[in-house]
Write a protein that holds these residues in place. Structure first.
Motif, mmCIF file in Angstrom:
data_model
loop_
_atom_site.group_PDB
_atom_site.id
_atom_site.type_symbol
_atom_site.label_atom_id
_atom_site.label_comp_id
_atom_site.label_asym_id
_atom_site.label_seq_id
_atom_site.Cartn_x
_atom_site.Cartn_y
_atom_site.Cartn_z
ATOM 1 N N GLU A 169 0.832 -1.209 0.000
ATOM 2 C CA GLU A 169 0.000 0.000 0.000
ATOM 3 C C GLU A 169 0.867 1.259 0.000
ATOM 4 N N TYR A 170 1.896 1.273 0.856
ATOM 5 C CA TYR A 170 2.803 2.427 0.904
ATOM 6 C C TYR A 170 3.451 2.669 -0.458
ATOM 7 N N LYS A 176 1.183 4.035 -3.267
ATOM 8 C CA LYS A 176 0.892 5.455 -3.060
ATOM 9 C C LYS A 176 2.095 6.326 -3.424
#
Length: 444
Positions: free
Chosen positions: A250-251, A254
């Motif tokens: 997820e990091y 993004k």
């Protein structure tokens, strides 16, 4: 014109030219009354073993092809201009300079002669009473010759410096070409392997692209610069928890990293990375996708396990050899809990090095010997500023607090007070300025 005078070689010259090359016996290490303990490798296992032997009754001889210990978990920061090389490298001779019978020799181990109790190096041979193999791991390209030829590994300080030079050079070259396809090749970076090193490298490059490139390369369209992270398995950080895997992905997404899981790299010619899911144009393939044990010829095949690791009993002794031990990534300790060997992590190598130091002390004193028991201290990875994942045995957490924990653990683990201070100062500066002060190209 001067007259050219030819002289015949005298007898002394002939004798010297025909004389056989002298073999360096015992590498110039003087023989004493102490038992000689030869350690191959100045990595985490070897260095922490040496530190535990600082007040021992052994003659300690450490052999490594480099004259420094490098802190491998932070190599990616050297490669991405976050730290200078001397921040994570520490002279081996300083580790045990106060030991009264300590010797370091820079050389590469070539063969073990176990029945003669001799180690052969490229600088000569040395006899031992005890031998410890702590050679660590090497990059594994899984038989792909073109990948081995063109990809960039990251196992040493020199390789990290080469990576930094090439990344910066590629951006400089991209400024000079009007061919958009060539510019895309020069600006794209592909990272093979979604383990901790690959994840940390991807995060560092994503931050470089976001904060450094707009200021340093305003003439380049940074949107054309893409960072790919390719992993063969279904998720990132395979050894860690599902929570850590999902959060790190997820990091990275993004931050603009293109993640390709369940994707196999099949070939690389220096310009195009070929995968089973399509081609990726790139002049830079960073290989963090696999390692194998850096074993040394001489031991029989029956003591070699899968991946080149050496089979050991619970005390670290190589099976069938009382005087030879193995540690760290190259060793496969006998363990019911870890039948294929303990994880190839820095924390394990440190733990085993300290264990064997205590083992030799007990053995010298005639005390009862205790087998090695792995104490799982957890694992962690950082993705970027205030982004990290931490898996402890009884606690898993992510985010800013995990990032501060990661910083503290790695800072504490660095060898040398100066290295700790320099690294801490760089981190503080980078945090507030979002800058990378070491983005310089240094070549021969």
């Amino acid at each position: 014109m001067e007259e050219l005078v030819l002289t015949e070689p005298n007898e002394e010259t002939i004798v010297e030219e025909q004389a056989p090359k002298k073999v360096n016996v015992d590498l110039g290490v003087p023989k004493t009354q102490r038992k000689r303990l030869v350690i191959i490798g100045g990595g985490f296992a070897g260095i922490h073993l040496v530190k535990k032997l600082s007040k021992s009754s052994y003659q300690v001889v450490l052999i490594d092809k480099h004259n420094h210990h490098n802190f491998q978990p932070l190599l990616y920061q050297v490669a991405t201009s976050g730290l200078e090389a001397d921040s994570i490298a520490y002279p081996i001779r300083k580790v045990l300079s106060d030991h009264e019978d300590y010797h370091f020799r820079m050389g590469e181990a070539q063969e073990i002669k176990p029945h003669e109790h001799v180690l052969v190096t490229d600088k000569g041979s040395i006899a031992y009473d005890f031998l410890v193999i702590a050679t660590g791991a090497k990059t594994n390209y899984f038989g792909m010759e073109n990948v081995a030829k063109h990809a960039y590994p990251m196992k040493s300080v020199a390789q990290a410096m080469k990576l930094r030079n090439t990344i910066l050079e590629n951006y400089e070259k991209a400024l000079l070409t009007n061919n958009l396809d060539e510019r895309e090749e020069l600006m794209n970076i592909v990272i093979a392997g979604g383990g901790p090193t690959g994840v940390e490298m991807a995060g560092a490059l994503a931050e470089f692209k976001r904060y450094i490139m707009p200021a340093d390369y305003p003439d380049l369209n940074i949107e054309r610069s893409k960072i790919y992270l390719v992993e063969l398995l279904p998720e990132l950080l395979p050894p860690m928890s599902d929570e850590a895997s999902k959060k790190s992905e997820e990091y990275l997404r993004k931050m603009g990293v293109i993640i390709k899981t369940e994707t196999k790299i099949e070939d690389y010619d220096g310009q195009v990375v070929k995968t089973d899911k399509g081609d990726i144009p790139s002049r830079m393939l960073i290989w963090t996708g696999g390692v194998s044990a850096a074993s040394i010829p001489g031991l029989p095949d029956e003591v070699m396990a899968k991946g080149g690791r050496i089979k050991c009993n619970g005390f670290g002794q190589v099976e069938g050899f009382e005087r030879i031990y193995a540690l760290g990534d190259v060793a496969q300790f006998h363990s019911e809990e870890f039948p294929k060997g303990h994880p190839q992590l820095a924390a394990v190598a440190v733990d085993q090095g300290e264990f064997l130091g205590k083992h030799f002390s007990r053995m010298h004193k005639g005390e009862d010997l205790k087998p090695y028991k792995y104490n799982n201290k957890g694992s962690m990875a950082t993705v970027g500023r205030s982004k990290a994942v931490v898996d402890l045995p009884n606690w898993k957490f992510q985010g800013a607090f995990a990032w501060f924990v990661w910083l503290g653990v790695h800072l504490f683990s660095l060898i040398g007070f100066r290295n700790k201070i320099v690294t801490f100062t760089n981190w503080v500066s980078n945090y507030f300025s979002r800058d990378r002060h070491s983005r310089v190209i240094i070549k021969d």
